[in-house]
Design a protein around this motif. Sequence first.
Motif, PDB file in Angstrom:
ATOM      1  N   HIS A 288      38.226  39.420  30.511  1.00 53.57           N
ATOM      2  CA  HIS A 288      38.806  38.840  31.735  1.00 53.57           C
ATOM      3  C   HIS A 288      38.256  39.560  32.966  1.00 53.57           C
ATOM      4  O   HIS A 288      38.981  39.764  33.945  1.00 53.57           O
ATOM      5  CB  HIS A 288      40.339  38.962  31.690  1.00 53.57           C
ATOM      6  CG  HIS A 288      40.993  38.178  30.604  1.00 53.57           C
ATOM      7  ND1 HIS A 288      41.110  38.644  29.329  1.00 53.57           N
ATOM      8  CD2 HIS A 288      41.563  36.933  30.613  1.00 53.57           C
ATOM      9  CE1 HIS A 288      41.739  37.754  28.575  1.00 53.57           C
ATOM     10  NE2 HIS A 288      42.034  36.693  29.341  1.00 53.57           N
ATOM     11  N   TRP A 289      36.975  39.890  32.939  1.00 56.40           N
ATOM     12  CA  TRP A 289      36.408  40.667  34.045  1.00 56.40           C
ATOM     13  C   TRP A 289      36.525  39.943  35.381  1.00 56.40           C
ATOM     14  O   TRP A 289      36.632  40.581  36.432  1.00 56.40           O
ATOM     15  CB  TRP A 289      34.948  41.019  33.763  1.00 56.40           C
ATOM     16  CG  TRP A 289      34.023  39.825  33.605  1.00 56.40           C
ATOM     17  CD1 TRP A 289      33.658  39.236  32.445  1.00 56.40           C
ATOM     18  CD2 TRP A 289      33.357  39.096  34.635  1.00 56.40           C
ATOM     19  NE1 TRP A 289      32.805  38.185  32.658  1.00 56.40           N
ATOM     20  CE2 TRP A 289      32.598  38.068  34.007  1.00 56.40           C
ATOM     21  CE3 TRP A 289      33.315  39.201  36.028  1.00 56.40           C
ATOM     22  CZ2 TRP A 289      31.821  37.169  34.725  1.00 56.40           C
ATOM     23  CZ3 TRP A 289      32.534  38.304  36.752  1.00 56.40           C
ATOM     24  CH2 TRP A 289      31.802  37.289  36.107  1.00 56.40           C
ATOM     25  N   ASP A 290      36.526  38.617  35.344  1.00 55.34           N
ATOM     26  CA  ASP A 290      36.638  37.875  36.605  1.00 55.34           C
ATOM     27  C   ASP A 290      38.063  37.870  37.142  1.00 55.34           C
ATOM     28  O   ASP A 290      38.319  37.425  38.266  1.00 55.34           O
ATOM     29  CB  ASP A 290      36.147  36.445  36.428  1.00 55.34           C
ATOM     30  CG  ASP A 290      36.872  35.718  35.301  1.00 55.34           C
ATOM     31  OD1 ASP A 290      37.468  36.397  34.429  1.00 55.34           O
ATOM     32  OD2 ASP A 290      36.858  34.473  35.290  1.00 55.34           O
ATOM     33  N   GLN A 291      39.027  38.374  36.345  1.00 53.14           N
ATOM     34  CA  GLN A 291      40.415  38.480  36.787  1.00 53.14           C
ATOM     35  C   GLN A 291      40.873  39.935  36.878  1.00 53.14           C
ATOM     36  O   GLN A 291      41.663  40.293  37.758  1.00 53.14           O
ATOM     37  CB  GLN A 291      41.337  37.725  35.817  1.00 53.14           C
ATOM     38  CG  GLN A 291      41.004  36.258  35.634  1.00 53.14           C
ATOM     39  CD  GLN A 291      41.791  35.629  34.507  1.00 53.14           C
ATOM     40  OE1 GLN A 291      42.887  36.067  34.192  1.00 53.14           O
ATOM     41  NE2 GLN A 291      41.218  34.592  33.891  1.00 53.14           N
ATOM     42  N   ALA A 292      40.362  40.766  35.964  1.00 53.57           N
ATOM     43  CA  ALA A 292      40.805  42.163  35.918  1.00 53.57           C
ATOM     44  C   ALA A 292      40.137  43.017  36.987  1.00 53.57           C
ATOM     45  O   ALA A 292      40.589  44.143  37.251  1.00 53.57           O
ATOM     46  CB  ALA A 292      40.521  42.758  34.543  1.00 53.57           C
ATOM     47  N   TYR A 293      39.099  42.487  37.623  1.00 53.38           N
ATOM     48  CA  TYR A 293      38.382  43.245  38.650  1.00 53.38           C
ATOM     49  C   TYR A 293      38.220  42.354  39.883  1.00 53.38           C
ATOM     50  O   TYR A 293      38.225  41.116  39.807  1.00 53.38           O
ATOM     51  CB  TYR A 293      37.025  43.711  38.124  1.00 53.38           C
ATOM     52  CG  TYR A 293      37.145  44.629  36.926  1.00 53.38           C
ATOM     53  CD1 TYR A 293      37.267  45.998  37.093  1.00 53.38           C
ATOM     54  CD2 TYR A 293      37.163  44.110  35.629  1.00 53.38           C
ATOM     55  CE1 TYR A 293      37.402  46.832  36.000  1.00 53.38           C
ATOM     56  CE2 TYR A 293      37.300  44.931  34.534  1.00 53.38           C
ATOM     57  CZ  TYR A 293      37.418  46.300  34.725  1.00 53.38           C
ATOM     58  OH  TYR A 293      37.563  47.135  33.647  1.00 53.38           O
ATOM     59  N   LEU A 294      38.045  42.986  41.014  1.00 55.39           N
ATOM     60  CA  LEU A 294      38.027  42.277  42.290  1.00 55.39           C
ATOM     61  C   LEU A 294      36.619  41.819  42.658  1.00 55.39           C
ATOM     62  O   LEU A 294      35.636  42.527  42.427  1.00 55.39           O
ATOM     63  CB  LEU A 294      38.570  43.194  43.394  1.00 55.39           C
ATOM     64  CG  LEU A 294      40.041  43.639  43.250  1.00 55.39           C
ATOM     65  CD1 LEU A 294      40.398  44.664  44.314  1.00 55.39           C
ATOM     66  CD2 LEU A 294      40.980  42.435  43.328  1.00 55.39           C
ATOM     67  N   ALA A 295      36.554  40.596  43.235  1.00 52.82           N
ATOM     68  CA  ALA A 295      35.292  40.071  43.754  1.00 52.82           C
ATOM     69  C   ALA A 295      34.916  40.852  45.006  1.00 52.82           C
ATOM     70  O   ALA A 295      35.782  41.464  45.653  1.00 52.82           O
ATOM     71  CB  ALA A 295      35.446  38.576  44.059  1.00 52.82           C
ATOM     72  N   PRO A 296      33.643  40.902  45.421  1.00 48.67           N
ATOM     73  CA  PRO A 296      32.552  40.118  44.806  1.00 48.67           C
ATOM     74  C   PRO A 296      31.786  40.857  43.723  1.00 48.67           C
ATOM     75  O   PRO A 296      31.011  40.266  42.994  1.00 48.67           O
ATOM     76  CB  PRO A 296      31.661  39.834  46.007  1.00 48.67           C
ATOM     77  CG  PRO A 296      31.792  41.065  46.848  1.00 48.67           C
ATOM     78  CD  PRO A 296      33.232  41.514  46.708  1.00 48.67           C
ATOM     79  N   THR A 297      32.005  42.198  43.618  1.00 46.73           N
ATOM     80  CA  THR A 297      31.209  42.962  42.643  1.00 46.73           C
ATOM     81  C   THR A 297      31.851  42.983  41.268  1.00 46.73           C
ATOM     82  O   THR A 297      31.185  43.236  40.271  1.00 46.73           O
ATOM     83  CB  THR A 297      31.050  44.418  43.123  1.00 46.73           C
ATOM     84  OG1 THR A 297      32.349  45.025  43.226  1.00 46.73           O
ATOM     85  CG2 THR A 297      30.343  44.454  44.475  1.00 46.73           C
TER      86      THR A 297
END
Length: 1008
Positions: A288-297
Amino acid sequence: MKKFPQRSLRALSCRYKCPPIPFISGVTLLLVLVSLAATAQQKIAGTVKDSTGEYIIGVSVKLKNTNIGTVTDAQGAFSLSASGANNALIFSYVGYEPKEVAVTGSGPLNVILQPNRQQLSQVNVVAVGYGKQKKAYVTGAVASANLDAVRDAPNTNIIQSLQGNVPGLNVGPVTSAGSTPSISVRGQNTISGNQNVLIILDGVQYNNSLSSINPDDIASIDVLKDASSTAVYGAQAANGVLLITSRRGNANGKPRINLSTSYTTQNPSGNIRPLNREEYLNKVRDLHWDQAYLAPTYTEPNPAFNLANVVDLTMRNGNELVPTNFNWYDAATKNGFINDNQISISGATDKVNYLISGAYTNQSGFIINDLFKRTSLRINLESQATDWLKIGAQTFGSFVNADGAEPRLTAIFQMSPLLTPYNADGSYNPFPFNSVDPSPFLTYDVDDYERHNYLFGNVYAEVNFPFLKGLTYRVNFGNNGRQDKRYFASKYGGGQTGEAYKTNESYYDYTLDNILTYTGNFGKHNILATAVYGAIQRKYETTTATGIGFSNITLGYNNLSLATTQRTTSDGYEESLNYYMGRLNYTYNGRYLLTATVRRDGFSGFAANNKWGTFPSFSAGWILSEENFMKGINFLNYLKLRAGYGIAGNQTQRYFSLDQISSQPAYVFGDGGSTVFGQYISTLANPNLKWERTTETNFGIDFGVLRDRITGTFDYYNRETNDLLFSVQIPNITGYSTINTNVGRIGNKGFELTLNSKNIIGKDFSWNTTFNFSRNKSEVLDLLGGGDLIASNLFIGQPIGAIYGYQTAGIYQLGDEIPAGYFPGTYRVVDYNKDGNVNNLDRYVVGTAEPAYRFSVMNRMQYKDITLTFLVNSIQGGRNGYLAGNTPSIGRSDVNIRNGGIAGIQYWTPSHPNSPYPLFTGAAPTIVPGINESRSFVRLQDITLSYNLPSKIIKKAGIQNLNVYASGKNLVTLTKWKGWDPEITNGGLNPNGRPLLKGYSVGVNITL
C-alpha cells in the motif's frame, strides 16, 4: 519384421502368465548333469579368489610339468582331470603373483592369489551384466563407484553415496527422511518415455524403492553408461544401468563379526525462514505504498494510514492489530537426526560362504512428522555342494515405518504471524483465516499409519560341466515383493465432518534367467561367451476404501462403515517380458579386445505389431602399452583405446498403444436430478507403436603414467534417440483428441574424465586424489517432422531444458513514461524482435536449465592410523546454463495482504527503487516475465575424520579392529543463488521448496 508368434504373444499378454519353459528346462538340465557326474572320473576342482575374497576370472591353472591346463570361469571355479599322486598346480594371472599348490586329498582347493601391486589397477574385476570381467579387458564405458570413501557418511539411501562419485552419473539431493534422490546417466534420452535408470540387484532387476536397501549391505556398484555395455539389458537400458552387488562372506576360518553405530544431527543448510510480525507488517505497508506514504515521492510515512484497516478481520480487534507474533516455522520444525545401527556375521569354509546382517535405521527429518524407520535383515549363503554344483541364495527383508503426516511447508510460509493455529481452549483451529485457508497443522493432528514391507530373494544354482572344460550353466530365480499400507483418519477432513481411508497395495515380480557361459583359453586366444534366455512377470494390485462424514470418528479408519458416504476404488496391472541375449568377449594376445552383443526383447505392453525389438552392440579395444613399439616410453605404464557402438531401447508405458478411456459429466435425468458420468474414448489406439531406440557411439582411453602414480579414464560419446514416444493432438472431428505415436529425435553428446593421483606415498603419510569431470549437451533434432512445440517448451536445435522467455531492462520507476498495461514497480520488457510492439513474439531461448559441466574432487589423506577424507562436488552452468526462474513478484490482492512470505525479500517501492523484485498495486501487468539466475555452486559435500585404534591395545579385548569417526555432510555451499539450495526442485525465493540438510555424525565400527 517377423510377426510375433501366437504362443509367445500369449506368454507376453497381460492376461496370461509367462510360461515356465525356462524353469523346466533348467531343472531338466540339472537332472541330466547329475546322471553324467555319476559316471565322470575324479576331478581336481576348486576356486580362486583374491585377498579380499572376490573370485578371479580367467586365471591360468596348469598341472605342473605337463601341458594339461584350464582357466577359471566367471565364478572363479576350475576343474581338470589328473592321474597319479603328488600332483601340483601352477596358478598364474596378470597382475597377481604366481602360486604353486600341492594337490592333497579329494576335496576342492580354495586358492588365494596375492596381487602384484604394480599391475593391480589393470586387473580389477567389474560387473558387466550377467557376469564379471577383468577391467583391463572391458571395452565399454563401465565405471565403479568408490563406496569405501563415503561409507561413514550419514546416508540412509545407497544412492546418496553416488553423488559426485562417478562422472556421467547424476544424482540429485535428498530433502526428506528416507527418500531416494533422482538418478540419471548422461542426460535425458526421452521426452514422454520412461526416464528411470535400470537397477540390477545381485543380477536381478529391482523395481522396488531403493530406500528399502541397507547401504551397509552393499559391496559394490558398477555403472554401465554407453550403449555397447547397456545393450545386454536391451529394451530397458537406454537410461543407463546400475549393477548393485551385495556383500558376501570373505573371511576364511573364524567368523567375522562387525558392529557399527552412528548418530547424526540434521538441520537446514540455508537460512530461509518466514516473515516475523514486523517484517509482515512492512510487507503490507509496501503493498500500500501509495497510501502508506505521502505523495509525491511516496517515501515519507503517512500518519493517517492504519494497517488495521487493510489486513484481514482475523488479525485485528476493531481499529487495533492483534498483538500476536506466532512463529509457524518453529512450531512446524525441529532438529532432525539419524540413528543407524548395524551388525553382521560373515565367514567362509571350504564349501560354504555366508553373510548374515541386521540393521535398524531411525531418521527424523527437520519438519515434524517427517519420519523414516527401517528394520532390515539379509542372509546371503553359497555352498559348493559338489565339485560341479554350486547353489546359493541372496535374500533380504526390509520393513519401513513412515507413520506421521507432516504439515505442508508451503502453507507454513503462507500463514500470517499475527495468527495462531490454536483456539482459546488450546485445540487446533482448522481455519485461522475464517474458512479461507486451512491450517497447515491439520495434516499433523491426524491418525496416520504408513508401512512398506519389502522382500527380495534370488535363488541360484551353477553347474560346471564335468565333461566340457570352461562351460557353466547358471539358473537365477529372483523374487521381488512389496506390500504397502496407508491408513489415514482426520476429524477435519470432509469439510470438518471427518474423513478416513484405507489403501492396500501389493506388488510382485519374478525374474527367471538361464545363463550359459563358456570360458576358453587357446594359446593367445581367450574367449568368454555368454548366452541368456529369461522371462519377467510383474503384477500390481491396489484397493482403497474411503468414508466421509462421521458422527464419531474415534475408531478412525478401523470402522469405515460408520461413515455417511462410503466408496471404494481399485486398480491393477499385469505385464510380462521375454528376452534372449548373446555376448562374445574375445581377446587376442592380451592386447586386442572385441565384444559383440545382441539382445532380443518382447514386452506385453507394446503394440500388437511391434511386440519384439532387437538391440545389438559392438565394441573393441587395443592395449597399446603391450605393443613392442610402446616399450620405450618409460613414463607410460598402461594405455588402452576403446570404441563402441550400440542400440538400447526404452519401454513405453503399459497400455500406451491401446484406446484410452476418459470420463466426463454426461447425463442429467429429470429436473434437479443428479449428474451421471459417462465414458468416452479420448486416445486413438496405435497398433504400430514402436520402442524408442537410443543409438550411441563411444570412444574411450584408459591410461596409467609415472609408475601408475596417475591413472585415468576419458570417454567421449554421441547418442541419438529415435522414434520418440509422444502424444500428438489430432482433430476432434475424428472422434478422438490424441494418439500416441513415434515422432522426433533428440541427441546427447559429451565427455567424461576421471583422474586418480597418488600425490604422496610415504611410510607414515599418504595422500590420494580422485578428480571427476563430465559435460553433456542435449539437442532436440526433430519434432513432428518440422517446427518447434512452444507449448511443450521444445525447440529444434536447442537443449531439452531450453528456457523460453523475455529480456528485461530494469523496473519502471515513478516519473517514467510507462506504456499501457504496465505500472511503476513492474518490469520493463524489451522489444526483442524490434517490431515496435511488446508481445509474446519477443520471447526467445534465453538459456537452459541443463548444466554446462559437473566436477568433483575426492581427497584421502592418511597419517598412520588417522584418515581424513573429503569430497567437493560442483555443478556449473557456464555462460547461460543451469538457470532457473528466481524472481518473486507480488501484487496488491487480498491473498497477498493476508499471507505471510519469505523473509529477506525487498520488493520494489519508491523507497527501494533499486530492488530487483517487482511489486504492483493494481491489476497484473500485461506481461510478467520471469528472471532466470544461475544455480552454479561448489559444495563441501562429505568430510570424514577417522581413527583406527592400535591393534596392540584392542586385541587384548578380543577386537580385531576398532574405528571411531566424525563426519559432516553438506557443510559449506558457495553459490550466488538466492533462496533454497540451488539443487532443490522449486527452489529459489518461493515457499514451495524444501531445505537441503547438513549433518554432523559420530560413529564407531568394531570388528570381532
